[in-house]
Scaffold this motif. Structure first.
Motif, short mmCIF file in Angstrom:
data_model
loop_
_atom_site.label_atom_id
_atom_site.label_comp_id
_atom_site.label_asym_id
_atom_site.label_seq_id
_atom_site.Cartn_x
_atom_site.Cartn_y
_atom_site.Cartn_z
N THR A 160 -16.83 38.47 20.26
CA THR A 160 -15.69 37.68 19.79
C THR A 160 -14.67 37.62 20.93
OG1 THR A 160 -16.13 38.47 17.56
CG2 THR A 160 -14.01 37.51 17.92
N ALA A 161 -13.77 36.67 20.83
CA ALA A 161 -12.86 36.34 21.94
C ALA A 161 -11.88 37.44 22.31
CB ALA A 161 -12.10 35.06 21.61
N ASN A 162 -11.35 38.18 21.33
CA ASN A 162 -10.32 39.17 21.66
C ASN A 162 -10.33 40.30 20.63
OD1 ASN A 162 -8.66 38.34 19.36
ND2 ASN A 162 -8.16 36.52 20.58
N ASP A 163 -9.57 41.36 20.93
CA ASP A 163 -9.54 42.53 20.06
C ASP A 163 -9.06 42.22 18.65
OD1 ASP A 163 -10.52 44.17 22.04
OD2 ASP A 163 -8.61 45.14 22.50
N VAL B 243 -11.95 40.69 16.79
CA VAL B 243 -12.98 41.71 16.59
C VAL B 243 -12.66 42.53 15.34
CG1 VAL B 243 -13.80 43.92 17.53
CG2 VAL B 243 -13.75 41.90 18.98
N THR C 107 -12.66 48.11 20.20
CA THR C 107 -11.51 47.45 20.84
C THR C 107 -11.15 48.23 22.11
OG1 THR C 107 -9.96 48.72 19.49
CG2 THR C 107 -10.57 46.53 18.67
N THR D 194 -15.67 42.60 22.11
CA THR D 194 -15.31 41.52 23.04
C THR D 194 -16.23 41.64 24.26
OG1 THR D 194 -13.72 42.83 24.28
CG2 THR D 194 -12.88 41.62 22.35
#
Length: 172
Positions: free
Chosen positions: A121-124, A127, A149, A169
Motif C-alpha cells: 500500500t502507498a503509505n503507513d 497500511v 509501519t 509499504t
C-alpha cells in the motif's frame, strides 16, 4: 490497429460469471454450513493450488464473507481485478473503483491457499487503515491479518510478517 492482448478479457468475464453463480449457493448457507464448506474449499485450494475452479469457489466464499462481515457488496470490476491479481498480473483501477476490496479479495484467496500474502500500500496510514478495517473479513475466513509501519521495531515486524496476510509499504 487493433491490439490483441495475450491474456484476453473473455476468460475473466466467464470467471466473473462463474463467481456470481457460485455466490448464490454461498448466500444460502447459514454460519455453520458456511464454515464447513469454507474448510473444504480451503483444503481443496491448498491441495490443487490456484487453478480456475477452486479459485472461483474460494473467491465466491470471500465475496460472501465481505458482505456478511463488512456489509460490502463486491462489484464485477472488483471481482475481475481480484481474478487478474490471482493470475499473477497487475490490475489497474481508477479512483473510486474499489481497489481496497479487490486487493483484499485476492489476498484472502491467496492466503486460503496457504500462501503468505503481502499487500503493498502507498503509505503507513493506508497500511494500518486497510488492515484494521478489513480484519472482520479475514477473521470470518479464519485468516490472521497484520501490518508493518515505519516506526515498528524488528520484533514487531517479525510477528506481523508471520500473519496470513500482512499489509506493508514498499519501504517497510
Amino acid at each position: 490497429p487493433r491490439v490483441r492482448w495475450p491474456w484476453g478479457r473473455a476468460r475473466y468475464a466467464k470467471q466473473v460469471d462463474a463467481v456470481r453463480d457460485a455466490l448464490l449457493t454461498w448466500r444460502e448457507r447459514d454460519e455453520p454450513a458456511f464454515a464447513a464448506r469454507l474448510r473444504a474449499v480451503q483444503a481443496r485450494i491448498g491441495r490443487d493450488g490456484l487453478a480456475a475452479e477452486p479459485v472461483v469457489e474460494a473467491l465466491a466464499a470471500t465475496v460472501e464473507a465481505a458482505r456478511r462481515s463488512l456489509g460490502m457488496e463486491a462489484y464485477d470490476t472488483q471481482i475481475r481485478a481480484a481474478l487478474i491479481i490471482l493470475d499473477n498480473r497487475l490490475a489497474e483501477m481508477a479512483t473510486g473503483e474499489g481497489k481496497t476490496l479487490a486487493a483484499a479479495l485476492a489476498a484472502a484467496v491467496g492466503a486460503l491457499a496457504g500462501t503468505p500474502v503481502h499487500v503493498l500500500t502507498a503509505n503507513d496510514y493506508l497500511v494500518e487503515r486497510d488492515a484494521r478495517s478489513l480484519t472482520p473479513l479475514f477473521d470470518r475466513l479464519g485468516l490472521r491479518v497484520s501490518f508493518v509501519t515505519g516506526p515498528m521495531d524488528e520484533g514487531q515486524r517479525r510477528v506481523a510478517y508471520g500473519a496470513s496476510i500482512c499489509y506493508v509499504t514498499a519501504r517497510a
